[in-house]
Design a protein around this motif. Sequence first.
Motif, PDB file in Angstrom:
ATOM      1  N   GLN A 252       0.927  -1.133   0.053  1.00 44.36           N
ATOM      2  CA  GLN A 252       0.135   0.010   0.141  1.00 44.36           C
ATOM      3  C   GLN A 252       0.917   1.272   0.069  1.00 44.36           C
ATOM      4  OE1 GLN A 252      -2.848   0.278   3.194  1.00 44.36           O
ATOM      5  NE2 GLN A 252      -4.270  -1.060   2.333  1.00 44.36           N
ATOM      6  N   ASN A 253       0.329   2.420  -0.585  1.00 45.18           N
ATOM      7  CA  ASN A 253       0.912   3.563  -0.299  1.00 45.18           C
ATOM      8  C   ASN A 253      -0.370   4.685  -0.762  1.00 45.18           C
ATOM      9  OD1 ASN A 253       0.756   4.408  -3.639  1.00 45.18           O
ATOM     10  ND2 ASN A 253       2.372   2.440  -3.467  1.00 45.18           N
ATOM     11  N   PRO A 254      -0.165   5.779  -0.632  1.00 42.63           N
ATOM     12  CA  PRO A 254      -1.208   6.805  -0.859  1.00 42.63           C
ATOM     13  C   PRO A 254      -1.727   7.124  -2.399  1.00 42.63           C
ATOM     14  CG  PRO A 254       0.680   7.918   0.631  1.00 42.63           C
ATOM     15  CD  PRO A 254       1.127   6.299   0.169  1.00 42.63           C
ATOM     16  N   LEU A 255      -0.977   6.392  -3.258  1.00 40.33           N
ATOM     17  CA  LEU A 255      -1.159   6.495  -4.561  1.00 40.33           C
ATOM     18  C   LEU A 255      -2.189   5.465  -4.965  1.00 40.33           C
ATOM     19  CD1 LEU A 255       2.017   7.662  -6.126  1.00 40.33           C
ATOM     20  CD2 LEU A 255       0.107   9.172  -5.704  1.00 40.33           C
ATOM     21  N   ASN A 256      -1.966   4.382  -4.551  1.00 37.88           N
ATOM     22  CA  ASN A 256      -2.737   2.999  -4.935  1.00 37.88           C
ATOM     23  C   ASN A 256      -3.702   2.579  -3.680  1.00 37.88           C
ATOM     24  OD1 ASN A 256      -1.362   1.596  -2.871  1.00 37.88           O
ATOM     25  ND2 ASN A 256      -0.154   0.551  -4.232  1.00 37.88           N
ATOM     26  N   GLN A 257      -3.989   3.350  -2.750  1.00 42.23           N
ATOM     27  CA  GLN A 257      -4.799   2.982  -1.591  1.00 42.23           C
ATOM     28  C   GLN A 257      -6.316   2.664  -2.306  1.00 42.23           C
ATOM     29  OE1 GLN A 257      -3.970   5.292   1.720  1.00 42.23           O
ATOM     30  NE2 GLN A 257      -5.106   3.867   3.138  1.00 42.23           N
ATOM     31  N   SER A 258      -6.798   3.360  -3.325  1.00 48.09           N
ATOM     32  CA  SER A 258      -8.152   3.525  -3.681  1.00 48.09           C
ATOM     33  C   SER A 258      -8.566   1.887  -3.975  1.00 48.09           C
ATOM     34  CB  SER A 258      -8.369   4.209  -4.949  1.00 48.09           C
ATOM     35  OG  SER A 258      -7.616   3.816  -5.965  1.00 48.09           O
ATOM     36  N   GLN A 259      -7.535   1.104  -4.585  1.00 47.72           N
ATOM     37  CA  GLN A 259      -7.900  -0.286  -4.554  1.00 47.72           C
ATOM     38  C   GLN A 259      -6.857  -1.322  -3.665  1.00 47.72           C
ATOM     39  OE1 GLN A 259      -7.479  -1.627  -8.642  1.00 47.72           O
ATOM     40  NE2 GLN A 259      -8.648  -0.266  -9.434  1.00 47.72           N
TER      41      GLN A 259
END
Length: 312
Positions: A252-259
């Motif tokens: 996880q990271n703030p950029l891919n957290q939506s999925q």
Amino acid sequence: MATVRRRPTRRAAAGRSFRRHWQLYLLMVLPLAYFVIFKYVPISNAVIAFKDYSPIKGPWGSDWVGFRNFELFFQNPVFWTLVKNTFFLAAYTVLASFPIPIILAIALNEIRVGVFKKTVQLVTYAPYFISTVVVVSMTILVLSPQLGFVNDAIGLFGIPKVDFLGNPDYFRHIYVWSDVWQTTGYSAVIYLAALAGIDPALHESARIDGASRLQRIRNVDLPGIMPTAVIILILGVGNIMSIGFEKAFLLQNPLNQSQAEIIATYVYKTGLLNADFSMATAIGLFNSVVNLVLLVVVNFAAKRITGNGLWS
């Protein structure tokens, strides 16, 4: 006058069995103690999900709030996002990781060159012993826009560098196929054991009848491992909402957290980081109930369709 012999009671039969096989019963003590202490005793603390938990008052002294924690979770805007992300990621993992070990096991079973067969088994089995943290670190390095050789390779064709871990659309593919790479060899061992249990006379009969190799695989090998495959599929679907926490959290990271945000990572953040133990327990209990329902439904369907299931 003839005497009537009484049938031994269950208690007497159990006593004789214990005296005769006490070593086997003794071996069961530690596994049973493990499940009782670490699995069944903690179930009692699931009551926290129905309370406004206070560490000072404890699980049983805290104020009772009924289903309020569940209602708040269901009304949370992230509820459907969490369920969707968890379900899609788990379903993708099951669909990708189920057939590949079967294909690998059948291929290895058909190989007659011993050295090559053992080499392939070693190469595919070894990744299972690599820790999840190391696998994630390797994945991050391989896919890095600056250092990763994947971007270096696609750069040779004039394709701009891609931030794979920063794009949420790539998260599920990265998670699933790194998991397939890590677990395929281990899963194939189970199917190899099932293939070893197939009667060689069936293959001999098929050869005499003129069956080709593919026909023998389709009509002898696949039916022979079908019960094992069904059990593994049922267990996989039964855990479909309990997708692994470690890898999802580490990728996880703030950029891919939506999925990348799934129920397991949300429970960790809610319970440990935000100290909302009641809500975290309610979410975990909801997840377990969904898993149980899926397990029972899929087992029933598999029993009706194939005749094989977890319970006879």
